[in-house]
Design an enzyme around this catalytic site. Structure first.
Site, mmCIF file in Angstrom:
data_model
loop_
_atom_site.group_PDB
_atom_site.id
_atom_site.type_symbol
_atom_site.label_atom_id
_atom_site.label_comp_id
_atom_site.label_asym_id
_atom_site.label_seq_id
_atom_site.Cartn_x
_atom_site.Cartn_y
_atom_site.Cartn_z
ATOM 1 N N ASN A 9 -34.991 -32.661 28.189
ATOM 2 C CA ASN A 9 -34.160 -33.376 29.161
ATOM 3 C C ASN A 9 -34.937 -33.391 30.464
ATOM 4 O OD1 ASN A 9 -32.295 -34.308 30.984
ATOM 5 N ND2 ASN A 9 -31.015 -32.453 30.959
ATOM 6 N N TRP A 10 -35.529 -34.544 30.744
ATOM 7 C CA TRP A 10 -36.404 -34.620 31.930
ATOM 8 C C TRP A 10 -35.605 -34.629 33.232
ATOM 9 C CZ3 TRP A 10 -40.732 -38.798 30.758
ATOM 10 C CH2 TRP A 10 -41.514 -38.359 29.692
ATOM 11 N N LYS A 11 -34.315 -34.828 33.157
ATOM 12 C CA LYS A 11 -33.486 -34.976 34.367
ATOM 13 C C LYS A 11 -34.097 -36.066 35.266
ATOM 14 C CE LYS A 11 -32.244 -30.164 33.892
ATOM 15 N NZ LYS A 11 -31.322 -29.163 34.339
ATOM 16 N N HIS A 94 -23.512 -33.558 29.838
ATOM 17 C CA HIS A 94 -24.351 -32.507 30.420
ATOM 18 C C HIS A 94 -23.602 -31.866 31.587
ATOM 19 C CE1 HIS A 94 -27.601 -30.517 32.550
ATOM 20 N NE2 HIS A 94 -28.266 -30.542 31.415
ATOM 21 N N GLU A 96 -24.420 -31.030 34.420
ATOM 22 C CA GLU A 96 -24.640 -31.643 35.745
ATOM 23 C C GLU A 96 -23.792 -32.903 35.901
ATOM 24 O OE1 GLU A 96 -28.939 -31.726 35.531
ATOM 25 O OE2 GLU A 96 -28.923 -29.535 35.553
ATOM 26 N N GLU A 166 -24.835 -25.107 26.120
ATOM 27 C CA GLU A 166 -25.591 -24.853 27.341
ATOM 28 C C GLU A 166 -24.730 -24.084 28.329
ATOM 29 O OE1 GLU A 166 -29.062 -27.678 27.892
ATOM 30 O OE2 GLU A 166 -27.353 -28.704 28.750
ATOM 31 N N GLY A 172 -31.405 -24.051 34.419
ATOM 32 C CA GLY A 172 -32.253 -24.171 35.602
ATOM 33 C C GLY A 172 -32.299 -22.920 36.464
ATOM 34 N N SER A 211 -32.669 -22.500 30.310
ATOM 35 C CA SER A 211 -33.880 -21.723 30.588
ATOM 36 C C SER A 211 -34.606 -21.283 29.321
ATOM 37 C CB SER A 211 -33.555 -20.525 31.481
ATOM 38 O OG SER A 211 -33.023 -20.964 32.726
ATOM 39 N N GLY A 232 -34.863 -28.231 29.667
ATOM 40 C CA GLY A 232 -34.987 -28.898 30.951
ATOM 41 C C GLY A 232 -36.366 -28.668 31.551
ATOM 42 N N GLY A 233 -36.461 -27.704 32.440
ATOM 43 C CA GLY A 233 -37.687 -27.467 33.193
ATOM 44 C C GLY A 233 -38.938 -27.363 32.329
HETATM 45 C C1 PEP Z 1 -30.830 -28.685 30.723
HETATM 46 O O1 PEP Z 1 -30.854 -29.312 31.774
HETATM 47 O O2 PEP Z 1 -30.233 -29.177 29.746
HETATM 48 C C2 PEP Z 1 -31.504 -27.395 30.657
HETATM 49 C C3 PEP Z 1 -31.315 -26.646 29.615
HETATM 50 O O3 PEP Z 1 -32.299 -27.077 31.732
HETATM 51 P P1 PEP Z 1 -33.285 -25.779 31.843
HETATM 52 O O4 PEP Z 1 -34.038 -25.685 30.552
HETATM 53 O O5 PEP Z 1 -34.163 -26.094 32.997
HETATM 54 O O6 PEP Z 1 -32.410 -24.598 32.063
#
Ligand code: PEP
Length: 248
Positions: A9-11, A94, A96, A166, A172, A211, A232-233
């Protein structure tokens, strides 16, 4: 046996140049990846993903969509538009989107339904906040988020969907759910679905997100009910992302 699925997930990250380098890097390392792999990119880069990934082992998708099919909805993007770019997946719900844009369980269920109606595979994100976990209502929150979709679309709809657990407190933050914490919620989700349809439950891909990194992916993905990751990251670095994919 469920095949693991690792999705990035590049956001709201990337540029044409950065994406080119990132996708080239991932493609170059795919030979020894057994898991399914996907990237969920920002809307403006769907054409780039399609051009770069068509014919490869990597699927692509979007991070959000409208529940509406078409019309006067300024700024929105429909499921059929995503299909025009050969998306396989779309994230719905998601945390967010839920927290920042006020998406309700019902709206998420509408998006889920619209995605499937257009032939997309929704990745339904569920998970509790830190205060909900500390308040002992993790399972109730996850059940409520799942129930909204099951009420609208039926349990059979989950046969053509992915669920991503999640925990919001892990997204994040660098704080990962322990493998045991994650496994417990994944098992809860599968058991809940099994109570409605055993076949759907057995085939359901339940990803963990929050994470997940190269250094914790093996343990997390080794849990019996963790069938992949939503990343994500760590999805923004080709080597890190590939290491997670290889752990799957
Ligand atoms: C996400 O945004 O779905 C996510 C899991 O982010 P991160 O891996 O950065 O925690």
């Amino acid at each position: 046996m469920r095949r693991k699925l690792v999705a990035g997930n590049w956001k709201m990250h990337g540029s044409l140049a950065e994406n080119e380098a990132l996708l080239s890097g991932i493609l170059a390392g795919m030979a020894d990846v057994k898991a399914g792999v996907a990237v969920c990119v920002p809307f403006p880069y769907l054409a780039q993903a399609q051009a770069k990934l068509t014919g490869s082992a990597i699927a692509w998708g979007a991070q959000n969509m409208s529940q509406q099919a078409k019309g006067a909805f300024t700024g929105e993007v429909s499921a059929s538009m995503l299909k025009d770019f050969s998306c396989t997946y779309v994230l719905v719900g998601h945390s967010e989107r839920r927290a920042i844009y006020g998406e309700s369980d019902e709206l998420v269920a509408e998006k889920f339904a619209a995605a499937q109606a257009a032939g997309l595979t929704p990745i339904l994100c569920v998970g509790e906040t830190l205060s909900e976990r500390e308040g002992g209502v993790t399972e109730a929150v996850v059940a409520r988020q799942l129930d909204a979709v099951i009420a609208k679309c039926g349990v059979a709809s989950l046969a053509k969907a992915v669920v991503a657990y999640e925990p919001v407190w892990a997204i994040g933050t660098g704080v990962t759910a322990s493998p045991e914490q994650a496994q417990a919620v994944h098992a809860f989700i599968r058991t809940k679905v099994r109570g409605l349809d055993a076949g759907v439950a057995d085939g359901l891909i339940i990803q963990y997100g929050g994470s997940m990194k190269a250094n914790n992916a093996v343990e997390l993905l080794g849990q019996p009910d963790i069938d992949g990751g939503l990343i994500g990251g760590a999805a923004l670095n080709a080597e890190e992302f590939l290491a997670i994919c290889r752990a799957g």
